[in-house]
Enzyme design. Structure first.
Site, mmCIF file in Angstrom:
data_model
loop_
_atom_site.group_PDB
_atom_site.id
_atom_site.type_symbol
_atom_site.label_atom_id
_atom_site.label_comp_id
_atom_site.label_asym_id
_atom_site.label_seq_id
_atom_site.Cartn_x
_atom_site.Cartn_y
_atom_site.Cartn_z
ATOM 1 N N HIS A 17 0.846 -1.201 0.000
ATOM 2 C CA HIS A 17 0.000 0.000 0.000
ATOM 3 C C HIS A 17 0.875 1.242 0.000
ATOM 4 O O HIS A 17 1.679 1.443 0.911
ATOM 5 C CB HIS A 17 -0.896 -0.030 1.245
ATOM 6 C CG HIS A 17 -1.996 0.972 1.220
ATOM 7 N ND1 HIS A 17 -2.090 2.008 2.129
ATOM 8 C CD2 HIS A 17 -3.053 1.112 0.382
ATOM 9 C CE1 HIS A 17 -3.163 2.743 1.851
ATOM 10 N NE2 HIS A 17 -3.759 2.220 0.796
ATOM 11 N N GLY A 21 -4.714 7.866 0.139
ATOM 12 C CA GLY A 21 -4.919 8.887 -0.883
ATOM 13 C C GLY A 21 -4.012 8.775 -2.093
ATOM 14 O O GLY A 21 -4.177 9.524 -3.057
ATOM 15 N N LYS A 25 -2.523 1.879 -6.683
ATOM 16 C CA LYS A 25 -3.095 0.868 -5.791
ATOM 17 C C LYS A 25 -2.671 -0.532 -6.242
ATOM 18 O O LYS A 25 -3.290 -1.098 -7.151
ATOM 19 C CB LYS A 25 -4.626 0.920 -5.816
ATOM 20 C CG LYS A 25 -5.233 2.319 -5.690
ATOM 21 C CD LYS A 25 -5.337 2.752 -4.266
ATOM 22 C CE LYS A 25 -6.124 4.053 -4.150
ATOM 23 N NZ LYS A 25 -5.871 4.725 -2.876
ATOM 24 N N HIS A 135 8.800 4.607 -15.513
ATOM 25 C CA HIS A 135 9.379 5.930 -15.244
ATOM 26 C C HIS A 135 10.683 5.878 -14.446
ATOM 27 O O HIS A 135 11.422 6.866 -14.437
ATOM 28 C CB HIS A 135 8.392 6.807 -14.469
ATOM 29 C CG HIS A 135 7.155 7.155 -15.228
ATOM 30 N ND1 HIS A 135 7.190 7.732 -16.473
ATOM 31 C CD2 HIS A 135 5.831 6.997 -14.918
ATOM 32 C CE1 HIS A 135 5.944 7.923 -16.899
ATOM 33 N NE2 HIS A 135 5.111 7.481 -15.979
ATOM 34 N N ASP A 170 0.705 3.193 -22.354
ATOM 35 C CA ASP A 170 0.336 3.968 -21.160
ATOM 36 C C ASP A 170 0.056 5.408 -21.595
ATOM 37 O O ASP A 170 0.613 5.880 -22.580
ATOM 38 C CB ASP A 170 1.540 3.920 -20.203
ATOM 39 C CG ASP A 170 1.247 4.363 -18.789
ATOM 40 O OD1 ASP A 170 0.998 5.561 -18.594
ATOM 41 O OD2 ASP A 170 1.302 3.521 -17.875
ATOM 42 N N ARG A 265 -8.664 7.825 -13.399
ATOM 43 C CA ARG A 265 -8.540 8.862 -12.366
ATOM 44 C C ARG A 265 -7.490 9.921 -12.731
ATOM 45 O O ARG A 265 -7.643 11.094 -12.397
ATOM 46 C CB ARG A 265 -8.186 8.173 -11.042
ATOM 47 C CG ARG A 265 -8.037 9.108 -9.860
ATOM 48 C CD ARG A 265 -7.780 8.301 -8.589
ATOM 49 N NE ARG A 265 -7.382 9.161 -7.481
ATOM 50 C CZ ARG A 265 -6.991 8.715 -6.296
ATOM 51 N NH1 ARG A 265 -6.972 7.416 -6.069
ATOM 52 N NH2 ARG A 265 -6.643 9.544 -5.333
#
EC number: 3.5.1.98
Length: 428
Positions: A17, A21, A25, A135, A170, A265
């Site tokens: 985790h 926020g 995930k 990245h 991506d 998101r």
């Protein structure tokens, strides 16, 4: 002939985790695997609990100081690493969380094992949805990515393959992979991504084409907001076909970041799950050994849908639009389908003229390529993964790699011009 597909999944990888926020995930991997299981897709693949990458494995690409830091830092002791946190860009986007190094070890090991299996012709397609963290840089973390499993896997593939093609769908530019192979013609990188308006990471202009031996072996397809299935297809398919025809890769690595879907998101594209999957299906159609990796994707339920659907496409198995019941069923409310409408009201800002301009520029760059650069043949360096490992057999593992053997001709081994000592890294 049916493709032999290896699928790598660590049952603990979804339990890490990043923190409250944070948009990344790892739990999305548990959802994906659950759907793969409940659709019965696991029956059509060799399923492996993956190898864990060591510090030595990670240092094939990353600096020892950086990997040593990742191994030592924890939420309990990070106050003593203030300088290192700044130096290695670990903090906000890339937080220190419990089990950080262990997480990196698991997703990197799975990608590396996939590459090794492809090298040994154990499989034709290797899948690791936990990988694809494109990245990460040699000396630092970036964009939720700590260890660049893609670069490490490609370095392994280069021991056996003269030319590796990297394709990235991506929404974010695959900057870490591009940077690693910017000066070589052994790897061609092709990235389709959102570019402009300060969108992360800010690189990936179509005029970034590589340098020195790698000039024109780096291809960027910068896109604007709201691109839909049809517009994406009109660019993706002709560009990839032309690249494969010119470059003649002997292996392909495909990063399938699902943040290019509509309703993501952090995204601003308008691809459907079917449209995203079309790219995977098209790359598979070339029948070239293929390493398939995950990547971004921040609307968890849609990431799981997307990668499950793409697993079915790689297996050439039709699956129902009605999701099977699973322990995560409520995540997929209210429709409980594999292909919900994920379109948004974002206008497609990629006009026909803009897409045609990109296509012309890309094709002009491709004309500058030498056809299929050749590589001097050497003895192959030793494998990153030792096939003679004496680990106890894992009762949860469906297949054991020790069961696979294959005679190898000396001329199957490709390596760089300066590396034939069987020990050191592949020269690129």
């Amino acid at each position: 002939m049916t493709n032999r597909t290896s699928y790598f999944y660590d049952p603990d990888v979804g339990n890490f985790h990043y923190g409250a926020g944070h948009p990344m995930k790892p739990h999305r991997l548990s959802l994906t695997h659950s759907l793969v299981l409940h659709y019965g897709l696991y029956k059509k693949m060799m399923v492996f609990k993956p190898y864990k990458a060591s510090q030595h494995d990670m240092c094939r690409f990353h600096s020892e100081d950086y990997i040593d830091f990742l191994q030592k830092v924890s939420p309990n002791n990070m106050q003593g690493f203030t300088k290192s946190l700044n130096t290695f860009n670990v903090g906000d986007d890339c937080p220190v969380f419990p089990g950080l190094f262990e997480f990196c070890s698991r997703y990197t090991g799975a990608s590396l094992q996939g590459a090794t299996q492809l090298n040994h012709k154990i499989c034709d397609i290797a899948i690791n949805w936990a990988g694809g963290l494109h990245h990460a840089k040699k000396f630092e973390a970036s964009g939720f990515c700590y260890v660049n499993d893609i670069v490490i896997s490609i370095l392994e593939l280069l021991k056996y393959h003269p030319r590796v093609l990297y394709i990235d769908i991506d929404i974010h530019h695959g900057d870490g992979v591009q940077e690693a192979f910017y000066l070589t013609d052994r790897v061609m990188t092709v990235s389709f991504h959102k570019y402009g308006n300060y969108f992360f990471p800010g690189t990936g202009d179509m005029y970034e084409v590589g340098a020195e031996s790698g000039r024109y072996y780096c291809l960027n397809v910068p896109l604007r907001d709201g691109i839909d299935d049809q517009s994406y297809r009109q660019l993706f398919q002709p560009v990839i076909k032309q690249v494969v025809d010119f470059y003649q890769p002997t292996c392909i690595v495909l990063q399938c970041g699902a943040d290019s879907l509509g309703c993501d998101r952090l995204g601003c594209f308008n691809l459907s799950i079917r449209g995203h999957g079309e790219c995977v299906e098209f790359v598979k159609s070339f029948k070239i050994p293929l390493l398939v990796l995950g990547g971004g994707g921040y609307t968890v339920r849609n990431v799981a849908r997307c990668w499950t659907f793409e697993t079915s496409l790689l297996l050439e198995e039709s699956i129902s639009d009605e999701l099977p019941y699973s322990e995560y069923f409520e995540y997929f409310a209210p429709d409980f389908t594999l292909h919900p409408d994920v379109s948004t009201r974002i206008e497609n800002q990629n006009s026909r003229q803009y897409l045609e301009q990109i296509r012309q520029t890309v094709f002009e760059n491709l004309k500058m390529l030498n056809h299929a650069p050749s590589v001097q043949i050497h003895d192959v360096p030793s494998d990153m993964l030792n096939y003679e490992r004496n680990d106890e057999p894992d009762p949860d593992e469906r297949g054991a790699e020790e069961n696979y053997t294959r005679p190898e001709a000396a001329n199957e081994f490709y390596d760089g011009d300066h590396d034939n000592d069987k020990e050191s890294d592949v020269e690129i």
